[in-house]
Design a protein around this motif. Structure first.
Motif, PDB file in Angstrom:
ATOM      1  N   GLN A 111       3.173  -3.612   1.391  1.00  0.00           N
ATOM      2  CA  GLN A 111       3.194  -1.966   0.748  1.00  0.00           C
ATOM      3  C   GLN A 111       1.957  -1.991  -0.288  1.00  0.00           C
ATOM      4  OE1 GLN A 111       6.546  -1.547  -1.797  1.00  0.00           O
ATOM      5  NE2 GLN A 111       6.202   0.625  -2.068  1.00  0.00           N
ATOM      6  N   MET A 114       0.434   1.367  -5.692  1.00  0.00           N
ATOM      7  CA  MET A 114       0.839   2.761  -5.805  1.00  0.00           C
ATOM      8  C   MET A 114       0.772   3.113  -7.408  1.00  0.00           C
ATOM      9  SD  MET A 114       1.260   5.720  -4.819  1.00  0.00           S
ATOM     10  CE  MET A 114       1.779   5.558  -3.173  1.00  0.00           C
ATOM     11  N   SER A 116       1.001   4.573 -11.280  1.00  0.00           N
ATOM     12  CA  SER A 116       1.624   5.437 -11.793  1.00  0.00           C
ATOM     13  C   SER A 116       1.317   5.343 -13.220  1.00  0.00           C
ATOM     14  CB  SER A 116       3.286   5.241 -11.793  1.00  0.00           C
ATOM     15  OG  SER A 116       4.077   6.263 -12.393  1.00  0.00           O
ATOM     16  N   SER A 141       3.578   1.365 -12.070  1.00  0.00           N
ATOM     17  CA  SER A 141       2.995   1.014 -10.748  1.00  0.00           C
ATOM     18  C   SER A 141       3.779  -0.124  -9.737  1.00  0.00           C
ATOM     19  CB  SER A 141       1.553   0.690 -11.172  1.00  0.00           C
ATOM     20  OG  SER A 141       0.934   1.742 -11.747  1.00  0.00           O
ATOM     21  N   SER A 275      -5.245   1.519  -6.441  1.00  0.00           N
ATOM     22  CA  SER A 275      -4.649   2.877  -6.490  1.00  0.00           C
ATOM     23  C   SER A 275      -5.006   3.416  -7.874  1.00  0.00           C
ATOM     24  CB  SER A 275      -3.016   2.823  -6.093  1.00  0.00           C
ATOM     25  OG  SER A 275      -2.482   4.313  -6.340  1.00  0.00           O
TER      26      SER A 275
END
Length: 340
Positions: A111, A114, A116, A141, A275
């Motif tokens: 995955q 990502m 945050s 994250s 990211s």
């Protein structure tokens, strides 16, 4: 009865190979669903989705004919190996020969990271400084493996085609890096931009020449500067420019109180995928010192005096009757000095 014609008997079975544009067998990918192609050495019939043997995944989008077939596999569990193979004798060629078995294709879906981020408030200490850690900006994250975090001071902006974008650092530092630049059809807002289907390939170079090494700069969002990457399409110019190191922590001082201050949080996962996400940093001025008592309130030269109060640890100078006194010790609630 006799026949002098020669006949060739086809007894060669069709072979089969499996490939994927997401990565070689044995590799890791951030793509899901994972695309696959099955190629037979001869035209065959009877190949259907159910003939594909999959572990840790589900087949979808099966299509093809003759020698070539495509489909996708959506992994069931991230971080677990997905395997694909074709068993022997599930299809036949025109001569009725069954296929040989394929090798097993294995690939692991990891995955992607990502990011945050959350807006934060930094309180300067009595000395007028503060340190902000990237972990304080992180807001849950996600990603595969161990995540690491870094932050970088940034300025961002976006204007429509035909306008001019002007960016300046809030406290006069020079820009040092372009974290994002696109003259095209960027999507997103507030520094969280993503490339659209149209992007001028020289975007970073043009923006960098205007900003890097300078505390401010202006760039026109027009075809005369960037060229036209997609004729007939209305474009925009989106930029994220940095003016600090990209580090695990950053320092702030009184000059940053006025703001605005923004950072770019970068999250890196165990597979080196990254990211980013922006966050606002509000810097609060140092607390005001207050004095509640002085003991003793008079004395001869050399007398030790204690001042009690709040927010006293940042005191650096004490003057007695116009003469500077040396501070012997200081804490938030008390400091001592000798009468000069």
């Amino acid at each position: 009865f006799s026949n002098s014609n020669a006949f060739t008997l086809d007894t060669t079975p069709p072979t089969v190979s499996i490939s994927s544009s997401a990565g070689a067998s044995g590799s890791t990918t951030g793509t899901s669903p994972i695309p696959f192609t099955v190629t037979f050495s001869k035209n065959i019939t009877g190949f259907v989705a159910g003939d594909v043997v999959v572990s840790n995944g589900t087949v979808s989008g099966f299509a093809g004919a003759g020698t070539t077939y495509t489909f996708s596999v959506t992994p069931t569990t991230a971080g677990t190996v997905t395997t694909v193979n074709v068993a022997a004798n599930v299809v036949q060629d025109a001569a009725g020969n069954g296929n040989t078995a394929s090798g097993t294709y294995s690939i692991t879906y990891a995955q992607p990271a990502m990011a945050s981020a959350q807006n934060v408030t930094v309180q300067l200490n009595a000395n007028g400084t503060a340190t902000l850690n990237a972990t304080s900006v992180n807001n849950g994250s996600t990603g595969t493996g161990t995540l690491t975090y870094s932050i970088q001071k940034i300025v961002y902006g976006q204007v429509g085609e035909g306008q001019t974008l002007t960016l300046s650092t809030p406290t006069g530092e020079n820009f040092s890096a372009i974290r994002y630049a696109s003259y095209g059809t960027s999507t997103g807002s507030n520094g969280n931009y993503k490339l659209g289907g149209c992007n001028a390939s020289n975007s970073t170079a043009v923006v960098g020449s205007a900003l890097i090494g300078n505390p401010s700069g202006s760039i026109g969002a027009n075809n005369g500067i960037f060229g036209d990457p997609c004729g007939g399409t209305v474009k925009n110019l989106a930029v994220v420019a940095a003016y600090s190191a990209n580090a695990a922590s950053l320092s702030y001082a009184c000059a940053n109180v006025a703001g605005p201050n923004y950072v770019l949080l970068t999250v890196t996962d165990g597979n080196s995928n990254t990211s980013t996400m922006t966050a606002q940093v509000t810097v609060v001025a140092p607390p005001t010192a207050t004095i509640t008592s002085i003991s003793p309130n008079s004395g001869l030269v050399g007398t030790t005096v204690t001042i009690s109060g709040t927010n006293l640890s940042g005191a650096t100078v004490i003057s007695v009757n116009g003469t500077a006194a040396s501070i012997a010790s200081a804490s938030a609630s008390a400091l001592t000095f000798q009468v000069p």
